[in-house]
Design a protein around this motif. Structure first.
Motif, PDB file in Angstrom:
ATOM      1  N   THR A 139      12.623  11.697   7.898  1.00 46.77           N
ATOM      2  CA  THR A 139      12.264  10.250   7.983  1.00 46.77           C
ATOM      3  C   THR A 139      11.169  10.500   7.179  1.00 46.77           C
ATOM      4  OG1 THR A 139      10.551  10.232  10.316  1.00 46.77           O
ATOM      5  CG2 THR A 139      12.470   9.038  10.444  1.00 46.77           C
ATOM      6  N   ALA A 140      10.327   9.880   6.287  1.00 50.10           N
ATOM      7  CA  ALA A 140       9.045  10.008   5.930  1.00 50.10           C
ATOM      8  C   ALA A 140       7.803   8.511   5.806  1.00 50.10           C
ATOM      9  CB  ALA A 140       8.737  10.194   4.615  1.00 50.10           C
ATOM     10  N   SER A 141       6.754   9.214   6.099  1.00 52.57           N
ATOM     11  CA  SER A 141       6.049   8.556   6.738  1.00 52.57           C
ATOM     12  C   SER A 141       4.489   8.115   5.427  1.00 52.57           C
ATOM     13  CB  SER A 141       4.966   8.401   7.798  1.00 52.57           C
ATOM     14  OG  SER A 141       4.517   9.783   7.857  1.00 52.57           O
ATOM     15  N   ARG A 142       3.955   7.150   5.433  1.00 48.77           N
ATOM     16  CA  ARG A 142       3.011   7.309   4.297  1.00 48.77           C
ATOM     17  C   ARG A 142       1.123   8.538   4.627  1.00 48.77           C
ATOM     18  NH1 ARG A 142       1.586   1.038   3.646  1.00 48.77           N
ATOM     19  NH2 ARG A 142       3.506  -0.491   4.910  1.00 48.77           N
ATOM     20  N   ALA A 143       0.708   8.563   3.461  1.00 46.23           N
ATOM     21  CA  ALA A 143       0.074   9.401   3.773  1.00 46.23           C
ATOM     22  C   ALA A 143      -1.169   8.976   4.049  1.00 46.23           C
ATOM     23  CB  ALA A 143      -0.753  10.106   2.414  1.00 46.23           C
ATOM     24  N   THR A 144      -1.935   9.755   5.029  1.00 44.69           N
ATOM     25  CA  THR A 144      -2.978   9.273   6.122  1.00 44.69           C
ATOM     26  C   THR A 144      -3.879   8.567   4.657  1.00 44.69           C
ATOM     27  OG1 THR A 144      -4.147  11.583   5.746  1.00 44.69           O
ATOM     28  CG2 THR A 144      -2.289  10.761   7.529  1.00 44.69           C
ATOM     29  N   ARG A 145      -4.456   8.881   4.042  1.00 46.90           N
ATOM     30  CA  ARG A 145      -5.127   8.876   2.966  1.00 46.90           C
ATOM     31  C   ARG A 145      -5.677   7.581   2.032  1.00 46.90           C
ATOM     32  NH1 ARG A 145      -1.563  11.300   0.104  1.00 46.90           N
ATOM     33  NH2 ARG A 145      -1.054  11.398  -1.305  1.00 46.90           N
ATOM     34  N   SER A 146      -6.453   6.976   2.419  1.00 45.11           N
ATOM     35  CA  SER A 146      -6.611   5.237   1.640  1.00 45.11           C
ATOM     36  C   SER A 146      -5.970   4.864   0.084  1.00 45.11           C
ATOM     37  CB  SER A 146      -7.657   4.791   1.950  1.00 45.11           C
ATOM     38  OG  SER A 146      -8.300   5.734   1.230  1.00 45.11           O
ATOM     39  N   MET A 147      -5.179   4.516  -0.064  1.00 47.66           N
ATOM     40  CA  MET A 147      -4.599   4.184  -1.145  1.00 47.66           C
ATOM     41  C   MET A 147      -5.568   2.848  -1.479  1.00 47.66           C
ATOM     42  SD  MET A 147      -1.662   2.667  -2.598  1.00 47.66           S
ATOM     43  CE  MET A 147      -1.180   2.721  -4.009  1.00 47.66           C
ATOM     44  N   SER A 148      -6.098   3.102  -2.617  1.00 49.31           N
ATOM     45  CA  SER A 148      -6.894   2.579  -4.337  1.00 49.31           C
ATOM     46  C   SER A 148      -6.037   1.734  -4.780  1.00 49.31           C
ATOM     47  CB  SER A 148      -8.234   2.803  -4.591  1.00 49.31           C
ATOM     48  OG  SER A 148      -8.664   1.809  -5.252  1.00 49.31           O
ATOM     49  N   ILE A 149      -6.003   0.399  -5.227  1.00 47.73           N
ATOM     50  CA  ILE A 149      -4.819   0.364  -6.679  1.00 47.73           C
ATOM     51  C   ILE A 149      -6.030  -0.994  -7.613  1.00 47.73           C
ATOM     52  CG2 ILE A 149      -3.183  -1.435  -7.320  1.00 47.73           C
ATOM     53  CD1 ILE A 149      -1.925   1.193  -5.726  1.00 47.73           C
ATOM     54  N   PRO A 150      -6.177  -0.917  -8.660  1.00 49.01           N
ATOM     55  CA  PRO A 150      -6.840  -1.370  -9.585  1.00 49.01           C
ATOM     56  C   PRO A 150      -6.750  -2.799  -9.262  1.00 49.01           C
ATOM     57  CG  PRO A 150      -6.145   0.985 -10.727  1.00 49.01           C
ATOM     58  CD  PRO A 150      -5.981   0.432  -9.020  1.00 49.01           C
ATOM     59  N   GLY A 190       1.309  -1.025   0.631  1.00 49.92           N
ATOM     60  CA  GLY A 190       0.110   0.069   0.067  1.00 49.92           C
ATOM     61  C   GLY A 190       1.312   1.145   0.178  1.00 49.92           C
ATOM     62  N   ILE A 191       1.967   1.213   0.033  1.00 50.76           N
ATOM     63  CA  ILE A 191       2.831   2.942  -0.318  1.00 50.76           C
ATOM     64  C   ILE A 191       2.748   2.945  -1.868  1.00 50.76           C
ATOM     65  CG2 ILE A 191       5.078   3.120  -0.467  1.00 50.76           C
ATOM     66  CD1 ILE A 191       6.356   1.091   1.133  1.00 50.76           C
ATOM     67  N   ARG A 192       2.713   3.743  -1.565  1.00 44.61           N
ATOM     68  CA  ARG A 192       2.495   5.580  -2.336  1.00 44.61           C
ATOM     69  C   ARG A 192       3.718   5.645  -3.633  1.00 44.61           C
ATOM     70  NH1 ARG A 192      -2.761   8.111  -3.717  1.00 44.61           N
ATOM     71  NH2 ARG A 192      -4.140   6.999  -2.204  1.00 44.61           N
ATOM     72  N   ALA A 193       3.339   5.816  -4.578  1.00 46.42           N
ATOM     73  CA  ALA A 193       4.900   6.554  -4.912  1.00 46.42           C
ATOM     74  C   ALA A 193       5.108   7.674  -5.023  1.00 46.42           C
ATOM     75  CB  ALA A 193       4.834   6.191  -6.799  1.00 46.42           C
ATOM     76  N   ALA A 194       3.881   8.621  -4.992  1.00 46.39           N
ATOM     77  CA  ALA A 194       4.661   9.872  -3.963  1.00 46.39           C
ATOM     78  C   ALA A 194       4.558  10.375  -3.232  1.00 46.39           C
ATOM     79  CB  ALA A 194       3.104  10.577  -4.314  1.00 46.39           C
ATOM     80  N   ASP A 195       4.742   9.215  -1.693  1.00 51.05           N
ATOM     81  CA  ASP A 195       5.265   9.195  -0.517  1.00 51.05           C
ATOM     82  C   ASP A 195       6.935   9.079  -0.265  1.00 51.05           C
ATOM     83  OD1 ASP A 195       2.898   9.817   0.235  1.00 51.05           O
ATOM     84  OD2 ASP A 195       1.836   8.264   1.020  1.00 51.05           O
ATOM     85  N   ALA A 196       6.808   7.519  -1.352  1.00 49.13           N
ATOM     86  CA  ALA A 196       8.210   7.649  -1.442  1.00 49.13           C
ATOM     87  C   ALA A 196       9.263   7.810  -2.127  1.00 49.13           C
ATOM     88  CB  ALA A 196       8.535   5.919  -2.057  1.00 49.13           C
ATOM     89  N   ARG A 197       8.744   8.962  -3.377  1.00 49.39           N
ATOM     90  CA  ARG A 197       9.936   9.508  -3.429  1.00 49.39           C
ATOM     91  C   ARG A 197      10.564  11.098  -2.760  1.00 49.39           C
ATOM     92  NH1 ARG A 197       5.914  11.855  -6.831  1.00 49.39           N
ATOM     93  NH2 ARG A 197       5.810   9.942  -8.761  1.00 49.39           N
ATOM     94  N   ARG A 198       9.408  10.850  -2.062  1.00 45.24           N
ATOM     95  CA  ARG A 198      10.066  11.809  -0.790  1.00 45.24           C
ATOM     96  C   ARG A 198      10.604  11.435   0.410  1.00 45.24           C
ATOM     97  NH1 ARG A 198       6.824  12.064   4.209  1.00 45.24           N
ATOM     98  NH2 ARG A 198       4.924  11.483   3.010  1.00 45.24           N
ATOM     99  N   ALA A 199      10.693  10.274   0.220  1.00 45.37           N
ATOM    100  CA  ALA A 199      11.819   9.443   1.139  1.00 45.37           C
ATOM    101  C   ALA A 199      13.211   9.310   1.517  1.00 45.37           C
ATOM    102  CB  ALA A 199      11.176   8.358   1.643  1.00 45.37           C
ATOM    103  N   PRO A 200      13.960   9.083   2.402  1.00 40.88           N
ATOM    104  CA  PRO A 200      15.448   8.894   2.460  1.00 40.88           C
ATOM    105  C   PRO A 200      15.392   7.641   1.619  1.00 40.88           C
ATOM    106  CG  PRO A 200      14.865   8.734   4.623  1.00 40.88           C
ATOM    107  CD  PRO A 200      13.253   8.656   3.715  1.00 40.88           C
ATOM    108  N   ARG A 201      17.363   7.591   0.677  1.00 37.88           N
ATOM    109  CA  ARG A 201      17.715   6.713   0.199  1.00 37.88           C
ATOM    110  C   ARG A 201      17.850   5.842   1.281  1.00 37.88           C
ATOM    111  NH1 ARG A 201      17.088   9.766  -3.363  1.00 37.88           N
ATOM    112  NH2 ARG A 201      16.688   9.921  -5.352  1.00 37.88           N
ATOM    113  N   PHE A 202      18.234   4.373   1.212  1.00 36.43           N
ATOM    114  CA  PHE A 202      18.859   4.044   2.170  1.00 36.43           C
ATOM    115  C   PHE A 202      19.625   4.049   2.495  1.00 36.43           C
ATOM    116  CE2 PHE A 202      20.531  -0.108   4.152  1.00 36.43           C
ATOM    117  CZ  PHE A 202      19.586  -0.538   5.100  1.00 36.43           C
ATOM    118  N   GLU A 203      20.914   4.917   1.740  1.00 37.05           N
ATOM    119  CA  GLU A 203      22.731   4.911   2.076  1.00 37.05           C
ATOM    120  C   GLU A 203      21.976   6.518   3.371  1.00 37.05           C
ATOM    121  OE1 GLU A 203      21.714   6.981  -2.585  1.00 37.05           O
ATOM    122  OE2 GLU A 203      21.103   4.677  -0.931  1.00 37.05           O
ATOM    123  N   ASP A 204      21.091   7.522   3.040  1.00 39.36           N
ATOM    124  CA  ASP A 204      21.140   8.259   4.272  1.00 39.36           C
ATOM    125  C   ASP A 204      20.931   7.693   5.451  1.00 39.36           C
ATOM    126  OD1 ASP A 204      21.627   9.778   1.797  1.00 39.36           O
ATOM    127  OD2 ASP A 204      19.150   9.800   1.649  1.00 39.36           O
TER     128      ASP A 204
END
Length: 416
Positions: free
Chosen positions: A198-209, A59-73
């Motif tokens: 750190t970056a967390s998931r958006a509070t809105r729910s995710m719907s994947i077709p 359930g992770i959104r690309a929009a949320d992952a894009r603003r997250a740190p990379r593992f090396e960080d």
């Protein structure tokens, strides 16, 4: 004396194996003291620099992952969280495989292996007899609430609660004391810290077709398989296999990644073939639990056989074995047989438990592969105990059948 005790970890990943370039997309850590009390919680999404894979599961959104740190960080910060602690995870081999790969990408060896940690999936076979392999099943058996399933923070917290439950049912020195000693003496690398948020998931729910899992015979079929004794990696592999098959589809990438995962766990081709056949056998037993095999159930079995690249006819053989196990022969009881009661009877269940004990039977509260018989108020019961018994191939009988068998007497157990 060990003062820094446990670091409970959970990861959400873009796929099944880092060998096929899958990455960590979220990580959660819960620090727990020697008494099972939570000291600190930390989690973040991780930018994997690739597509997110099975979004219908994590359930992770690309929009949320894009603003997250990379593992090396975050790598240096994670080392400091884990340093000197015993690693704990629900399917530890899987999480370690990804952590090893992430640090290897940075040119650093991840120092902990399975001998430095605890897998609550494996520990559950001792502390939660009869519970399935999944985190949800184990939490349900222990009376632990599981919220936000398939988020790293929620799963790490639930796993920490499981660990606390196990600690509460043990006395020091714990069976894993040697593991803790190895963990505390493990030399961890010194990495230069980086500034990150750190970056967390958006509070809105995710719907994947098309999301939400498949419509197959049963969700979590792996929880109806007897646990594999003598192996610390067979159960973790089956749990990952079950999740991969949830949508009744395996891409070429997933098939290759499953093979790579099996190899990283030390499972041979013979081992995985046996586990795949056991999986199909359990599916067949569940399909025939109501004594009716529908066209959809038959097609589902055939699909699984094809996906697992098993020989044609494996599904028919599994159905034949399941039919043979569903015997309707006269019930007989043997001294020391382990029996389980399920459902609401006209008389209190405790009365029937006392009657069973009085004639030399042993009453158990949970269904394990050692159970001989399940007595149900309704022989077609959909209770967890009845479903698990059918998955294990254990006979489920009515109270009337049990009464008749009691009247015939309990036979002495043959000398071995």
């Amino acid at each position: 004396m060990i003062t820094r005790m446990y670091a409970v970890i959970d990861t959400e990943t873009t796929g099944l194996s880092p060998k096929y370039h899958h990455r960590i997309a979220e990580i959660g850590v819960v620090l727990v003291d020697g008494g099972g009390r939570i000291e600190h919680e930390w989690s973040t999404l991780v930018n994997p620099d690739r597509d997110l894979g099975p979004q219908r599961i994590h359930g992770i959104r690309a929009a949320d992952a894009r603003r997250a740190p990379r593992f090396e960080d975050l790598a240096a910060h994670l080392v400091e969280l884990l340093r000197g602690r015993t690693l704990v995870a629900h399917n530890l081999p899987f999480d370690l495989t990804f952590l090893e790969a992430e640090y290897a990408r940075l040119g650093t060896a991840f120092p902990a292996n399975r001998s430095h940690g605890l897998c609550t999936m494996n520990l559950a076979s001792s502390y939660l007899p009869g519970a399935g392999r999944s985190l949800a099943e184990c939490c349900a058996a222990a009376g632990i609430a599981l919220g936000g399933w398939h988020s790293a923070s929620a799963d790490a917290r639930a796993t920490a609660d499981l660990l606390s439950h196990f600690l509460g049912r043990s006395q020091p020195p714990y069976p894993w004391s040697a593991v803790a000693e190895r963990a505390v003496n493990t030399p961890w690398p010194e990495l230069a810290p980086r500034v990150f948020s750190t970056a967390s998931r958006a509070t809105r729910s995710m719907s994947i077709p098309g999301g939400g899992g498949g419509g197959g015979l049963v969700a979590g079929i792996v929880d109806y398989l007897p646990r594999v004794s003598g192996s610390e990696v067979a159960d973790p592999y089956l749990a990952v296999l079950d999740a991969a098959l949830a949508d009744r589809y395996l891409s070429a990438d997933e098939i290759a990644a499953l093979g790579a995962l099996a190899g990283s766990l030390g499972l041979t081709a013979t081992d995985t073939d046996r586990l795949h056949r056991d999986y199909v056998d359990a599916l067949a037993r569940v399909a025939l639990a109501d004594h009716v095999l529908t066209d959809d159930e038959r097609a589902d079995l055939a699909t699984i056989v094809t996906l697992l690249e098993l020989p044609a006819g494996t599904d028919a053989e599994a159905l034949a074995r399941a039919t043979g196990g569903a015997t309707t022969s006269e019930l007989s009881l043997t001294l020391d047989d382990l029996v389980v009661f399920t459902g609401e009877f006209d008389e209190p269940r405790s009365v029937w438990m006392e009657r069973a004990t009085a004639v030399g039977l042993r009453v158990h509260n949970a269904v394990t592969k050692k159970v001989s018989l399940v007595i149900a108020a309704d022989v077609d019961s959909l209770s967890g105990k009845a479903k698990k018994a059918r998955g294990y191939g254990i006979r489920v009988v009515s109270l009337e059948e049990f009464e008749k068998a009691l009247a015939m007497g309990v036979a002495a157990r043959a000398e071995v």
